[in-house]
Design a protein around this motif. Sequence first.
Motif, PDB file in Angstrom:
ATOM      1  N   UNK A  25       0.786  -1.238   0.000  1.00 11.06           N
ATOM      2  CA  UNK A  25       0.000   0.000   0.000  1.00 11.06           C
ATOM      3  C   UNK A  25       0.816   1.286   0.000  1.00 11.06           C
ATOM      4  N   UNK A  26       2.045   1.253   0.452  1.00 11.99           N
ATOM      5  CA  UNK A  26       2.766   2.509   0.661  1.00 11.99           C
ATOM      6  C   UNK A  26       4.076   2.576  -0.111  1.00 11.99           C
ATOM      7  N   UNK A  27       4.070   2.094  -1.342  1.00  8.58           N
ATOM      8  CA  UNK A  27       5.279   2.163  -2.153  1.00  8.58           C
ATOM      9  C   UNK A  27       5.345   3.504  -2.877  1.00  8.58           C
ATOM     10  N   UNK A  28       6.547   4.040  -3.073  1.00  7.44           N
ATOM     11  CA  UNK A  28       6.675   5.221  -3.920  1.00  7.44           C
ATOM     12  C   UNK A  28       6.205   4.882  -5.336  1.00  7.44           C
ATOM     13  N   UNK A  29       5.738   5.878  -6.070  1.00  6.63           N
ATOM     14  CA  UNK A  29       5.140   5.655  -7.390  1.00  6.63           C
ATOM     15  C   UNK A  29       6.077   4.892  -8.325  1.00  6.63           C
ATOM     16  N   UNK A  30       7.357   5.261  -8.346  1.00  2.45           N
ATOM     17  CA  UNK A  30       8.298   4.610  -9.260  1.00  2.45           C
ATOM     18  C   UNK A  30       8.466   3.127  -8.907  1.00  2.45           C
ATOM     19  N   UNK A  31       8.544   2.829  -7.624  1.00  3.36           N
ATOM     20  CA  UNK A  31       8.710   1.441  -7.189  1.00  3.36           C
ATOM     21  C   UNK A  31       7.437   0.632  -7.444  1.00  3.36           C
ATOM     22  N   UNK A  32       6.288   1.239  -7.236  1.00  4.80           N
ATOM     23  CA  UNK A  32       5.020   0.555  -7.504  1.00  4.80           C
ATOM     24  C   UNK A  32       4.911   0.207  -8.987  1.00  4.80           C
ATOM     25  N   UNK A  33       5.367   1.120  -9.858  1.00  9.98           N
ATOM     26  CA  UNK A  33       5.338   0.864 -11.299  1.00  9.98           C
ATOM     27  C   UNK A  33       6.249  -0.295 -11.645  1.00  9.98           C
TER      28      UNK A  33
END
Length: 66
Positions: free
Chosen positions: A45-53
């Motif tokens: 739920x709390x990943x930075x946008x770049x890492x989530x991508x």
Amino acid sequence: MHSAGHVAPINLGLPLHAPHPAPGNNPFLAPPAPAPVVYNGQQYNHLPAALAQQLAAIPPVAVHIG
């Protein structure tokens, strides 16, 4: 008692008003909440946008329990 007269303000060469922050770059507003990413059944739920991508781009790993 001697009272001081008018004292001129000191000019520091600074702008009177700070520039407005760029749209979407206001440090006083909370960033938009990232969407949760699900990988191999685990929700993050709390990943930075770049890492989530990056995580969303990884193919699922086959889990063998045996």
